[in-house]
Enzyme design. Structure first.
Site, mmCIF file in Angstrom:
data_model
loop_
_atom_site.group_PDB
_atom_site.id
_atom_site.type_symbol
_atom_site.label_atom_id
_atom_site.label_comp_id
_atom_site.label_asym_id
_atom_site.label_seq_id
_atom_site.Cartn_x
_atom_site.Cartn_y
_atom_site.Cartn_z
ATOM 1 N N GLU A 211 58.982 -17.487 32.219
ATOM 2 C CA GLU A 211 59.212 -16.561 31.106
ATOM 3 C C GLU A 211 59.194 -17.343 29.792
ATOM 4 O O GLU A 211 59.484 -18.539 29.772
ATOM 5 C CB GLU A 211 60.573 -15.875 31.266
ATOM 6 N N ARG B 162 48.949 -3.223 32.589
ATOM 7 C CA ARG B 162 48.058 -4.369 32.416
ATOM 8 C C ARG B 162 47.055 -4.379 33.560
ATOM 9 O O ARG B 162 47.406 -4.059 34.701
ATOM 10 C CB ARG B 162 48.847 -5.681 32.445
ATOM 11 N N ARG C 172 46.801 -9.302 33.335
ATOM 12 C CA ARG C 172 47.831 -10.090 34.016
ATOM 13 C C ARG C 172 47.142 -10.860 35.130
ATOM 14 O O ARG C 172 46.485 -10.269 35.984
ATOM 15 C CB ARG C 172 48.906 -9.156 34.574
#
Length: 160
Positions: free
Chosen positions: A58, A92, A50
């Site tokens: 999104e 992540r 990330r």
């Protein structure tokens, strides 16, 4: 399983969760405008990464697909340097990613594919790049009404 891959990566790089790991690898997949998968050059499973200090739209949000495509065009199948700073709630690796000595996160913000994140009301490291993108009406700033992903999620929930 992802946490195990992350721990194996840290072990191979001689790092602990308290310190950053740096590794090189090939980008094998782009999930969205701020998440990608990198297979370490030292071997092992790809690591979900990330990008730090930014937030891209999104996938189901306006300009989300464009942000994903921009990141994929930039890094997919390329060798990158990953500088991790821990893991997020989704396991992540949180990291800065460099492609040919250029910060990929900064590139995403500068070209209008993501917002610079704020931290406790303080401007993030990409705020000047975001201002430039806004001034030039680049990417998601090309039309009015861009809604930050965190506001989008509060209002509409996560994409399915």
């Amino acid at each position: 399983m992802r946490r195990r891959a992350w721990l194996l990566l840290l072990a191979c790089c001689g790092a602990t969760l308290a310190q950053a790991a740096v590794f090189h690898g090939k980008v094998t997949h782009v999930t969205d405008g701020d998440t990608l998968w990198v297979r370490p050059a030292a071997g092992g499973a790809p690591v979900e990464v990330r990008l730090l200090d930014l937030d891209a739209p999104e996938g189901c949000q306006r300009f989300g697909p464009e942000a994903k495509q921009a990141l994929a065009r930039r890094v997919l199948n390329e060798t990158v340097r990953v500088r991790t700073r821990g893991v997020d709630d989704y396991d992540r690796a949180l990291a800065r990613v460099d492609l040919r000595q250029q910060d990929v996160g900064g590139w995403m913000v500068r070209h209008g594919y993501a917002w610079s994140m704020e931290f406790r009301g303080k401007a993030g490291p990409y705020v000047k790049l975001e201002r430039q993108a806004r001034a030039e009406r680049a990417g998601l700033w090309s039309t009015p009404g861009a809604l930050e992903p965190r506001s989008f999620r509060k209002r509409f929930g996560r994409c399915q």
